[in-house]
Design an enzyme around this catalytic site. Sequence first.
Site, PDB file in Angstrom:
ATOM      1  N   LEU A  86      53.822  47.175  25.173  1.00  0.00           N
ATOM      2  CA  LEU A  86      54.880  48.033  25.704  1.00  0.00           C
ATOM      3  C   LEU A  86      54.821  48.138  27.225  1.00  0.00           C
ATOM      4  O   LEU A  86      53.770  48.443  27.799  1.00  0.00           O
ATOM      5  CB  LEU A  86      54.766  49.430  25.070  1.00  0.00           C
ATOM      6  CG  LEU A  86      55.835  50.442  25.467  1.00  0.00           C
ATOM      7  CD1 LEU A  86      57.209  50.000  24.998  1.00  0.00           C
ATOM      8  CD2 LEU A  86      55.496  51.820  24.903  1.00  0.00           C
ATOM      9  N   ASP A  87      55.965  47.885  27.871  1.00  0.00           N
ATOM     10  CA  ASP A  87      56.137  48.052  29.321  1.00  0.00           C
ATOM     11  C   ASP A  87      55.090  47.299  30.132  1.00  0.00           C
ATOM     12  O   ASP A  87      54.654  47.766  31.189  1.00  0.00           O
ATOM     13  CB  ASP A  87      56.116  49.546  29.697  1.00  0.00           C
ATOM     14  CG  ASP A  87      57.286  50.307  29.112  1.00  0.00           C
ATOM     15  OD1 ASP A  87      58.313  49.678  28.791  1.00  0.00           O
ATOM     16  OD2 ASP A  87      57.182  51.538  28.974  1.00  0.00           O
ATOM     17  N   ASP A  88      54.688  46.134  29.645  1.00  0.00           N
ATOM     18  CA  ASP A  88      53.631  45.378  30.328  1.00  0.00           C
ATOM     19  C   ASP A  88      54.076  43.958  30.676  1.00  0.00           C
ATOM     20  O   ASP A  88      53.275  43.146  31.089  1.00  0.00           O
ATOM     21  CB  ASP A  88      52.376  45.332  29.454  1.00  0.00           C
ATOM     22  CG  ASP A  88      51.148  44.873  30.216  1.00  0.00           C
ATOM     23  OD1 ASP A  88      50.919  45.391  31.323  1.00  0.00           O
ATOM     24  OD2 ASP A  88      50.422  43.993  29.711  1.00  0.00           O
TER      25      ASP A  88
END
Length: 206
Positions: free
Chosen positions: A150-152
């Site tokens: 996530l969000d990486d």
Amino acid sequence: MDWRIRWWGERQRVAILVSRHDHCLLDLLWRWRRGELFADIVAVVSNHPDLESETRAAGVAYHHVPVEKDAKDRAEAAMLELLQGRAELLVLARYMQILSGGFLHGVGMPAINIHHSFLPAFAGADPYGQAHGHGVKLIGATAHYATEQLDDGPIIEQDVVRVDHNQTTTELRRMGRDVERMVLARAVSLHLDDRVIVDGRRTIVF
């Protein structure tokens, strides 16, 4: 290096995922109708019915795929069936569901996500309220390629706006929406213009 060749005038097909927040979706549709996005928006898929009228008014097909509790895999399978072979780019215009690695792999196209950015970052519910309570001086947004973590994913575009104690939480949210839609539009345009090279966990944008 993975590479491909396409004709300069070939328009890529874009599909959009959205939930209830409309600012990024409506901004992309507006830019597309004005010819600012060199692409064809072929479908909008949402887990809520709220934005159907605005989408259809722009001449784009709208698909409501609800995500029921403990049935996310069924919803993702339905979305994969809708999207398979229909587009070359998936844009998450504030789609408020976490997509599985299986979906991101199976959809067969890059996915660009947008989320707010704070210095420092505030996770969980009401991030703008938390930011206001901590007296932040900068708010912003980050657009990146979506990955299983996530969000990486590799960052494509970012921007910030300076704020101070005069802004209320409501004003911070409004300013955040403005930054989010601008950053997402720039990231999508950069990708459509083939100006982004993914180099491991980062991007080279030229």
